[in-house]
Motif scaffolding. Structure first.
Motif, mmCIF file in Angstrom:
data_model
loop_
_atom_site.group_PDB
_atom_site.id
_atom_site.type_symbol
_atom_site.label_atom_id
_atom_site.label_comp_id
_atom_site.label_asym_id
_atom_site.label_seq_id
_atom_site.Cartn_x
_atom_site.Cartn_y
_atom_site.Cartn_z
ATOM 1 N N THR A 69 0.827 -1.201 0.000
ATOM 2 C CA THR A 69 0.000 0.000 0.000
ATOM 3 C C THR A 69 0.862 1.252 0.000
ATOM 4 O O THR A 69 0.602 2.196 -0.733
ATOM 5 C CB THR A 69 -0.919 0.012 1.229
ATOM 6 N N GLN A 81 5.566 7.229 3.153
ATOM 7 C CA GLN A 81 4.255 7.619 3.657
ATOM 8 C C GLN A 81 4.202 7.344 5.155
ATOM 9 O O GLN A 81 4.930 6.511 5.664
ATOM 10 C CB GLN A 81 3.160 6.809 2.955
ATOM 11 N N LEU A 83 1.619 6.247 8.306
ATOM 12 C CA LEU A 83 0.344 5.575 8.531
ATOM 13 C C LEU A 83 0.048 5.520 10.019
ATOM 14 O O LEU A 83 0.914 5.205 10.817
ATOM 15 C CB LEU A 83 0.392 4.153 7.965
ATOM 16 N N PHE A 94 -3.442 8.059 6.390
ATOM 17 C CA PHE A 94 -2.177 8.279 5.697
ATOM 18 C C PHE A 94 -1.944 9.763 5.523
ATOM 19 O O PHE A 94 -2.856 10.511 5.190
ATOM 20 C CB PHE A 94 -2.215 7.659 4.293
ATOM 21 N N VAL A 96 -0.105 12.171 2.983
ATOM 22 C CA VAL A 96 0.414 12.084 1.612
ATOM 23 C C VAL A 96 0.789 13.469 1.104
ATOM 24 O O VAL A 96 0.401 14.490 1.679
ATOM 25 C CB VAL A 96 -0.621 11.433 0.661
ATOM 26 N N VAL A 106 -5.387 11.135 3.994
ATOM 27 C CA VAL A 106 -6.350 10.179 3.449
ATOM 28 C C VAL A 106 -6.734 9.239 4.585
ATOM 29 O O VAL A 106 -5.871 8.666 5.240
ATOM 30 C CB VAL A 106 -5.759 9.378 2.269
ATOM 31 N N TYR A 108 -8.955 5.870 5.509
ATOM 32 C CA TYR A 108 -9.738 4.693 5.127
ATOM 33 C C TYR A 108 -10.561 4.307 6.344
ATOM 34 O O TYR A 108 -10.009 3.909 7.374
ATOM 35 C CB TYR A 108 -8.831 3.520 4.754
ATOM 36 N N VAL A 115 -13.781 6.416 2.148
ATOM 37 C CA VAL A 115 -12.427 6.955 2.048
ATOM 38 C C VAL A 115 -12.581 8.468 1.988
ATOM 39 O O VAL A 115 -13.401 8.977 1.227
ATOM 40 C CB VAL A 115 -11.700 6.450 0.785
ATOM 41 N N TYR A 117 -10.568 12.489 2.085
ATOM 42 C CA TYR A 117 -9.359 13.196 1.687
ATOM 43 C C TYR A 117 -9.473 14.643 2.131
ATOM 44 O O TYR A 117 -10.478 15.297 1.887
ATOM 45 C CB TYR A 117 -9.223 13.120 0.159
ATOM 46 N N LEU A 138 -3.732 3.509 -2.309
ATOM 47 C CA LEU A 138 -3.519 4.888 -1.872
ATOM 48 C C LEU A 138 -3.245 5.813 -3.053
ATOM 49 O O LEU A 138 -3.774 6.924 -3.108
ATOM 50 C CB LEU A 138 -2.366 4.936 -0.869
ATOM 51 N N ASP A 139 -2.449 5.374 -4.013
ATOM 52 C CA ASP A 139 -2.152 6.215 -5.183
ATOM 53 C C ASP A 139 -3.407 6.513 -5.992
ATOM 54 O O ASP A 139 -3.641 7.653 -6.395
ATOM 55 C CB ASP A 139 -1.106 5.542 -6.080
ATOM 56 N N THR A 142 -5.650 8.948 -4.054
ATOM 57 C CA THR A 142 -5.085 10.296 -4.060
ATOM 58 C C THR A 142 -5.306 10.974 -5.409
ATOM 59 O O THR A 142 -5.708 12.141 -5.467
ATOM 60 C CB THR A 142 -3.582 10.237 -3.725
#
Length: 184
Positions: A69, A81, A83, A94, A96, A106, A108, A115, A117, A138-139, A142
């Motif tokens: 991840t 990253q 976490l 996260f 980011v 971010v 979860y 999710v 942001y 995650l990418d 984002t």
């Protein structure tokens, strides 16, 4: 008694006695107690071995999932990253990058299957639903949120913010408490 029978008995040599090969008195309870102690000891060693093996396998799997991840499936590319996980709320948070000199968060939320942001350079939060059988990386999350954020800049004030914040978990409510929340 007859005289000849006495003489016959006296002419014979007395029997020779030898030491017994049997150990001194061992009660049967002591033998069964030793067998029970030995069985319990072996079972304890086996159970502890399996528990430690299970813990090692679980820990290795969790590290692999986090590494995939955080670093991506190919193990390259993304910068380190950070976490934070909460078992109580069933969330993973996260930190980011959001551009050159900006960061974002971010979250979860596995209990609500959302999710979210929040970019610190923009005055908004974005949320989306996730499928519990296909949790996005995650990418991908984002990029989706950053694309939605760019769209929101173009549209302007025509978009209506989420009115009912009760669907959000505690972590997301705290994170987005001072900004409007939009569906992405």
């Amino acid at each position: 008694m007859d005289e000849s029978s006495k003489e016959a008995l006296m002419e014979e040599a007395p029997p020779s006695y030898t030491a017994s090969s049997r150990p001194p008195y061992n009660p049967p309870q002591l033998k069964s107690l030793l067998v029970v102690v030995l069985v319990v000891l072996v079972l304890t060693v086996v159970i502890v071995t399996f528990l430690l093996l299970g813990l090692h396998i679980t820990e290795t799997h969790a590290e692999t999932v986090l590494r995939m991840t955080i670093q991506g499936l190919d193990g390259e590319g993304t910068p380190p990253q950070h976490l934070s996980m909460s078992k109580k709320e069933r969330t993973g948070t996260f930190a980011v990058q959001d551009g050159l000199n900006s960061s974002a968060v971010v979250v979860y939320d596995y209990s609500k299957l959302l999710v979210s942001y929040r970019s610190w350079s923009h005055r908004a939060c974005y949320i989306t639903r996730m499928d519990k059988d296909n949790i996005p990386g995650l990418d991908a999350v984002t990029q989706t949120f950053q694309h939605r954020q760019a769209e929101m800049k173009e549209v302007g004030d025509n978009v209506v913010a989420l009115a009912d914040r009760s669907i959000l978990g505690t972590t997301v409510n705290i994170l987005c408490s001072s900004v409007p929340v939009y569906w992405a």
